[in-house]
Design a protein around this motif. Structure first.
Motif, PDB file in Angstrom:
ATOM      1  N   MET A  56      -4.193  11.675  -7.951  1.00 13.21           N
ATOM      2  CA  MET A  56      -4.478  10.539  -8.968  1.00 13.21           C
ATOM      3  C   MET A  56      -2.968  10.018  -9.148  1.00 13.21           C
ATOM      4  O   MET A  56      -2.083  10.849  -9.433  1.00 13.21           O
ATOM      5  N   SER A  57      -2.665   8.794  -9.262  1.00  8.17           N
ATOM      6  CA  SER A  57      -1.346   8.086  -9.602  1.00  8.17           C
ATOM      7  C   SER A  57      -1.704   6.619 -10.148  1.00  8.17           C
ATOM      8  O   SER A  57      -2.748   6.038  -9.891  1.00  8.17           O
ATOM      9  N   THR A  58      -0.600   6.380 -10.773  1.00 11.18           N
ATOM     10  CA  THR A  58      -0.637   4.571 -11.176  1.00 11.18           C
ATOM     11  C   THR A  58       0.541   4.049 -10.656  1.00 11.18           C
ATOM     12  O   THR A  58       1.685   4.074 -11.223  1.00 11.18           O
ATOM     13  N   PRO A  59       0.467   3.658  -9.471  1.00 14.41           N
ATOM     14  CA  PRO A  59       1.674   3.194  -8.654  1.00 14.41           C
ATOM     15  C   PRO A  59       2.188   2.027  -9.263  1.00 14.41           C
ATOM     16  O   PRO A  59       1.333   1.086 -10.113  1.00 14.41           O
ATOM     17  N   ILE A  60       3.523   1.446  -9.239  1.00 13.35           N
ATOM     18  CA  ILE A  60       4.199   0.579  -9.817  1.00 13.35           C
ATOM     19  C   ILE A  60       4.289  -0.689  -8.911  1.00 13.35           C
ATOM     20  O   ILE A  60       4.737  -0.566  -7.849  1.00 13.35           O
ATOM     21  N   VAL A  61       4.056  -1.947  -9.537  1.00  9.80           N
ATOM     22  CA  VAL A  61       3.971  -3.105  -8.571  1.00  9.80           C
ATOM     23  C   VAL A  61       5.240  -3.333  -8.036  1.00  9.80           C
ATOM     24  O   VAL A  61       6.346  -3.214  -8.988  1.00  9.80           O
ATOM     25  N   ILE A  65       0.805  -1.284  -0.019  1.00  9.48           N
ATOM     26  CA  ILE A  65      -0.090   0.122   0.082  1.00  9.48           C
ATOM     27  C   ILE A  65       0.834   0.973  -0.098  1.00  9.48           C
ATOM     28  O   ILE A  65       1.857   1.330   0.862  1.00  9.48           O
ATOM     29  N   THR A  66       0.563   2.372  -1.058  1.00 11.41           N
ATOM     30  CA  THR A  66       1.626   3.342  -0.963  1.00 11.41           C
ATOM     31  C   THR A  66       0.488   4.568  -0.912  1.00 11.41           C
ATOM     32  O   THR A  66      -0.622   4.627  -1.412  1.00 11.41           O
ATOM     33  N   ASN A  67       0.725   5.643  -0.004  1.00 15.95           N
ATOM     34  CA  ASN A  67      -0.120   6.632   0.200  1.00 15.95           C
ATOM     35  C   ASN A  67       0.332   7.931  -0.320  1.00 15.95           C
ATOM     36  O   ASN A  67       1.278   8.780   0.296  1.00 15.95           O
ATOM     37  N   GLY A  68       0.086   8.217  -1.568  1.00 17.12           N
ATOM     38  CA  GLY A  68       0.595   9.570  -2.203  1.00 17.12           C
ATOM     39  C   GLY A  68      -0.247  10.755  -1.839  1.00 17.12           C
ATOM     40  O   GLY A  68       0.220  12.056  -1.979  1.00 17.12           O
ATOM     41  N   GLY A  69      -1.362  10.563  -0.990  1.00 14.66           N
ATOM     42  CA  GLY A  69      -2.012  11.604  -0.346  1.00 14.66           C
ATOM     43  C   GLY A  69      -1.437  12.485   0.380  1.00 14.66           C
ATOM     44  O   GLY A  69      -1.773  13.619   0.689  1.00 14.66           O
ATOM     45  N   GLY A  75      -2.937   2.078  -4.412  1.00 14.49           N
ATOM     46  CA  GLY A  75      -2.551   3.307  -4.210  1.00 14.49           C
ATOM     47  C   GLY A  75      -3.507   4.218  -3.521  1.00 14.49           C
ATOM     48  O   GLY A  75      -4.756   4.146  -4.122  1.00 14.49           O
ATOM     49  N   MET A  76      -3.411   4.878  -2.442  1.00 18.16           N
ATOM     50  CA  MET A  76      -4.122   5.900  -1.886  1.00 18.16           C
ATOM     51  C   MET A  76      -3.831   7.315  -2.182  1.00 18.16           C
ATOM     52  O   MET A  76      -2.618   7.627  -2.632  1.00 18.16           O
ATOM     53  N   HIS A  77      -4.831   8.266  -2.209  1.00 20.09           N
ATOM     54  CA  HIS A  77      -4.352   9.735  -2.768  1.00 20.09           C
ATOM     55  C   HIS A  77      -5.290  10.694  -1.704  1.00 20.09           C
ATOM     56  O   HIS A  77      -5.923  10.124  -0.585  1.00 20.09           O
ATOM     57  N   ASN A  78      -5.237  12.036  -1.839  1.00 22.26           N
ATOM     58  CA  ASN A  78      -5.741  12.963  -1.030  1.00 22.26           C
ATOM     59  C   ASN A  78      -7.205  12.871  -1.011  1.00 22.26           C
ATOM     60  O   ASN A  78      -8.048  12.519  -1.944  1.00 22.26           O
ATOM     61  N   ILE A  79      -7.804  13.199   0.413  1.00 19.87           N
ATOM     62  CA  ILE A  79      -9.199  13.194   0.370  1.00 19.87           C
ATOM     63  C   ILE A  79      -9.585  14.560  -0.045  1.00 19.87           C
ATOM     64  O   ILE A  79      -8.974  15.691   0.542  1.00 19.87           O
ATOM     65  N   ILE A 115     -21.971  17.224  -0.474  1.00 24.15           N
ATOM     66  CA  ILE A 115     -20.740  17.427  -0.253  1.00 24.15           C
ATOM     67  C   ILE A 115     -20.294  16.216   0.317  1.00 24.15           C
ATOM     68  O   ILE A 115     -20.460  16.045   1.434  1.00 24.15           O
ATOM     69  N   ARG A 116     -19.179  15.361  -0.245  1.00 25.78           N
ATOM     70  CA  ARG A 116     -18.678  14.332   0.654  1.00 25.78           C
ATOM     71  C   ARG A 116     -17.142  14.132   0.401  1.00 25.78           C
ATOM     72  O   ARG A 116     -16.512  14.804  -0.578  1.00 25.78           O
ATOM     73  N   PRO A 117     -16.328  13.845   1.348  1.00 28.67           N
ATOM     74  CA  PRO A 117     -14.925  13.608   1.347  1.00 28.67           C
ATOM     75  C   PRO A 117     -14.556  12.295   0.443  1.00 28.67           C
ATOM     76  O   PRO A 117     -14.780  11.415   0.887  1.00 28.67           O
ATOM     77  N   MET A 118     -14.051  12.603  -0.597  1.00 25.01           N
ATOM     78  CA  MET A 118     -13.919  11.488  -1.449  1.00 25.01           C
ATOM     79  C   MET A 118     -12.400  11.337  -1.760  1.00 25.01           C
ATOM     80  O   MET A 118     -11.477  12.312  -1.876  1.00 25.01           O
ATOM     81  N   MET A 119     -11.832   9.967  -1.823  1.00 20.77           N
ATOM     82  CA  MET A 119     -10.758   9.686  -1.986  1.00 20.77           C
ATOM     83  C   MET A 119     -10.719   8.741  -3.345  1.00 20.77           C
ATOM     84  O   MET A 119     -11.358   8.016  -3.565  1.00 20.77           O
ATOM     85  N   TYR A 120      -9.808   8.950  -4.514  1.00 18.49           N
ATOM     86  CA  TYR A 120      -9.425   8.173  -5.515  1.00 18.49           C
ATOM     87  C   TYR A 120      -8.679   7.006  -5.080  1.00 18.49           C
ATOM     88  O   TYR A 120      -7.638   7.062  -4.194  1.00 18.49           O
ATOM     89  N   LEU A 121      -8.961   5.685  -5.627  1.00 18.43           N
ATOM     90  CA  LEU A 121      -8.154   4.503  -5.217  1.00 18.43           C
ATOM     91  C   LEU A 121      -7.664   4.258  -6.553  1.00 18.43           C
ATOM     92  O   LEU A 121      -8.289   4.249  -7.556  1.00 18.43           O
ATOM     93  N   ALA A 122      -6.222   3.612  -6.794  1.00 15.31           N
ATOM     94  CA  ALA A 122      -5.755   2.959  -7.787  1.00 15.31           C
ATOM     95  C   ALA A 122      -5.161   1.633  -7.468  1.00 15.31           C
ATOM     96  O   ALA A 122      -4.616   1.520  -6.385  1.00 15.31           O
ATOM     97  N   LEU A 123      -5.465   0.683  -8.470  1.00 10.87           N
ATOM     98  CA  LEU A 123      -5.007  -0.853  -8.075  1.00 10.87           C
ATOM     99  C   LEU A 123      -4.015  -1.086  -9.257  1.00 10.87           C
ATOM    100  O   LEU A 123      -4.707  -1.322 -10.347  1.00 10.87           O
ATOM    101  N   SER A 124      -2.867  -1.080  -9.128  1.00  7.46           N
ATOM    102  CA  SER A 124      -2.234  -1.617 -10.239  1.00  7.46           C
ATOM    103  C   SER A 124      -1.692  -3.219 -10.070  1.00  7.46           C
ATOM    104  O   SER A 124      -1.565  -3.611  -8.762  1.00  7.46           O
ATOM    105  N   TYR A 125      -1.816  -3.892 -11.268  1.00  6.22           N
ATOM    106  CA  TYR A 125      -1.745  -5.411 -10.913  1.00  6.22           C
ATOM    107  C   TYR A 125      -1.162  -5.778 -12.226  1.00  6.22           C
ATOM    108  O   TYR A 125      -0.910  -5.433 -13.296  1.00  6.22           O
TER     109      TYR A 125
END
Length: 407
Positions: A335-340, A325-329, A349-353, A366-376
Motif C-alpha cells: 500500500m502507498s500514496t503516490p505523488i502526482v 502509472i507506478t508499480n511499487g508491487g 499506484g499498483m501494488h503487490n498481489i 482465496i483470491r489474488p488481490m491487489m490494492y490500487l491507489a489513485l492520487s489526484y
C-alpha cells in the motif's frame, strides 16, 4: 592541432548540466567515437564522444562543475591512437621448417575399425602408438588405448577458492559517515515532489482488484504471446495501461492539466510509466497509448527499462505525459500514496498481489488481490470522478472482456 571538446546542446527545457564522470585522464589515448565524459542534466545523462583519434590533452571542466550548452569541457590533441603503429607481424617461418613440422606432426594411419573405436572412446588418434605394418594403428591398438584411459585415475579437480567478500561500507561498531553529492536527477525529482505537495490539493483514494481473470488470461496465452510477438513477454502492466486508457476516455478531467487559470483537456492518452534507475526515478512516456496494442506496450516498456539501466533514456523519452502509472508491487509494496507528477492531475499506484480470503456469493474463497491507489489534484478532479475512475479500472481488470467490447 587541438580539437575542442564541448558540452552538447541542451534542449530548451534544460538550462545547464553537471560534469558527472570523465572516462579518460589527461595523456590517455582515445579513439574516434569513444566515450569521453558524461554530462548529467535534470532529466537525463548525455554522453560526449571523441570527434577523432588522439590524446586527451586537457580537462577544463572537472567532475561536479556546472556547464552550459556548448561550453568548452577540454581539448583533444594529436598522437596516441592516431599515431600508434601497428605491431609488426611475426616473421614467417622458413618453408623448410614448416614442411618438416608438418611431416613430424603427420597423423598416424588408422584402420576404419580402429578409427571408430578411438572416436567412440574419446581418444585422439595421434596419441595412439601403432604396432601394425609401417606404424599403422590396428583395432587392437585402439582398444588398448581406450581401456588404458578407462583405467587411468581421474585428474583431481582443483578447488575453486571463493573471492573474499567485499568489505561492507560501514564496519559494525564504527561511527563513521559518508557524504556524497546528490545527483541532479535525484535533486530535481525531490524538488518536483515537494512542489507537487505544496501546490496541489492532493488526495488519494483506494480500491482493490481481483486479479484472477487477468492472471488466468496471462497464464493461458503468455507462451503463444511471446512466440507470436518475437519474444515480447506478456506482463500485467499492459493490462493496466489499456484499462487506464479506457477510463481516461470516460473521465477526461483525470487526463487534463491546469495551466495558470486554464484547464487543458487532452484528446490523447500519453501514459508515463515510472521506472527506478540507479540515478533516481524516471518516467518515460508511452506516446498515444490509445493506439497501442498489448505487445506494443510491453515491448516499449521493456525497452525503456533497458535504456534506464544503461543510462540511455533521452529527453524525448521523458517529455510530456498526461497520466502516470507506478508499480511499487515489484518491490513488495502492499500500500502507498503516490505523488502526482505535475502538471498532470493524477497518478495510479499498483501494488503487490497477495492471496487473501474474500467473501464471494456468501462463501469465503482465496483470491489474488491487489490494492490500487489513485492520487489526484482535488482542484481539478472531484472525489466522485476519482472514485468512479478507479472503480472503472477495477471493473475492466476483473472482466478483461470489457476492454474488447468497450462496455
Amino acid at each position: 592541432m587541438a580539437i575542442d571538446i564541448k558540452a552538447p546542446s541542451f534542449p530548451e527545457s534544460v538550462a545547464d548540466g553537471t560534469v558527472a564522470t570523465w572516462h579518460k585522464k589527461p595523456g590517455e589515448a582515445v579513439k574516434r567515437d569513444e566515450l569521453l565524459v558524461d554530462i548529467e542534466t535534470d532529466k537525463v545523462v548525455m554522453e560526449v564522444l571523441a570527434e577523432a583519434d588522439g590524446v586527451l590533452a586537457e580537462i577544463i571542466m572537472n567532475e561536479g562543475d556546472t556547464v552550459l550548452s556548448g561550453e568548452l569541457l577540454g581539448r583533444l590533441g594529436e598522437g596516441g591512437a592516431a599515431t600508434a603503429a601497428a605491431a609488426p607481424a611475426p616473421a614467417a617461418a622458413p618453408a623448410v621448417a614448416t614442411a618438416t613440422a608438418a611431416k613430424s606432426a603427420e597423423a598416424p594411419i588408422l584402420s576404419p575399425a580402429a578409427r571408430k573405436l578411438a572416436e567412440e572412446g574419446g581418444i585422439d588418434p595421434a596419441s595412439i602408438s601403432g604396432t601394425g605394418k609401417g606404424g599403422r594403428v590396428t583395432k587392437e591398438d585402439a582398444a588398448a588405448a581406450v581401456e588404458a584411459k578407462k583405467a587411468a585415475p581421474a585428474a583431481p579437480v582443483a578447488k575453486t577458492v571463493a573471492p573474499a567478500a567485499e568489505a561492507p561500507l560501514f564496519a559494525g561498531g564504527d561511527r563513521v559517515e559518508k557524504r556524497v553529492p546528490m545527483t541532479r536527477l535525484r535533486a530535481k525529482v525531490a524538488e518536483r515532489l515537494v512542489e507537487a505537495q505544496s501546490s496541489m490539493a492532493m488526495l488519494t483514494t483506494f480500491n482493490e482488484v481481483d486479479m484472477t481473470e487477468v492472471m488466468a488470461l496471462r497464464s493461458k496465452y503468455k507462451d503463444l504471446f511471446e512466440k507470436t510477438h518475437n519474444g515480447v513477454r506478456l506482463g500485467f502492466m499492459s493490462f493496466f495501461v489499456k484499462a487506464s486508457v479506457e477510463a481516461l476516455k470516460r473521465f477526461p478531467a483525470v487526463n487534463a492539466s491546469i495551466d495558470g487559470t486554464d484547464i487543458v483537456y487532452h484528446g490523447y492518452q500519453d501514459i508515463g510509466v515510472a521506472v527506478s534507475s540507479d540515478r533516481g526515478l524516471v518516467v518515460p512516456v508511452l506516446r498515444n497509448a490509445e493506439l497501442m496494442g498489448l505487445a506494443d506496450i510491453e515491448g516499449t516498456i521493456a525497452g525503456f527499462g533497458k535504456k534506464a539501466k544503461d543510462g540511455k533514456l533521452s529527453i524525448e523519452d521523458m517529455t510530456g505525459g498526461t497520466f502516470t502509472i507506478t508499480n511499487g508491487g515489484t518491490f513488495g509494496s502492499m500500500m502507498s500514496t503516490p505523488i502526482v507528477n505535475p502538471p498532470q492531475a493524477a497518478i495510479l499506484g499498483m501494488h503487490n498481489i497477495l492471496q487473501r480470503p474474500m467473501a464471494i456469493n456468501g462463501q469465503v474463497v482465496i483470491r489474488p488481490m491487489m490494492y490500487l491507489a489513485l492520487s489526484y489534484d482535488h482542484r481539478l478532479i472531484d472525489g466522485k470522478e476519482a472514485v468512479s475512475f478507479l472503480v472503472t479500472i477495477k471493473n475492466l481488470l476483473e472482466d478483461p472482456a470489457r476492454l474488447l467490447l468497450d462496455v
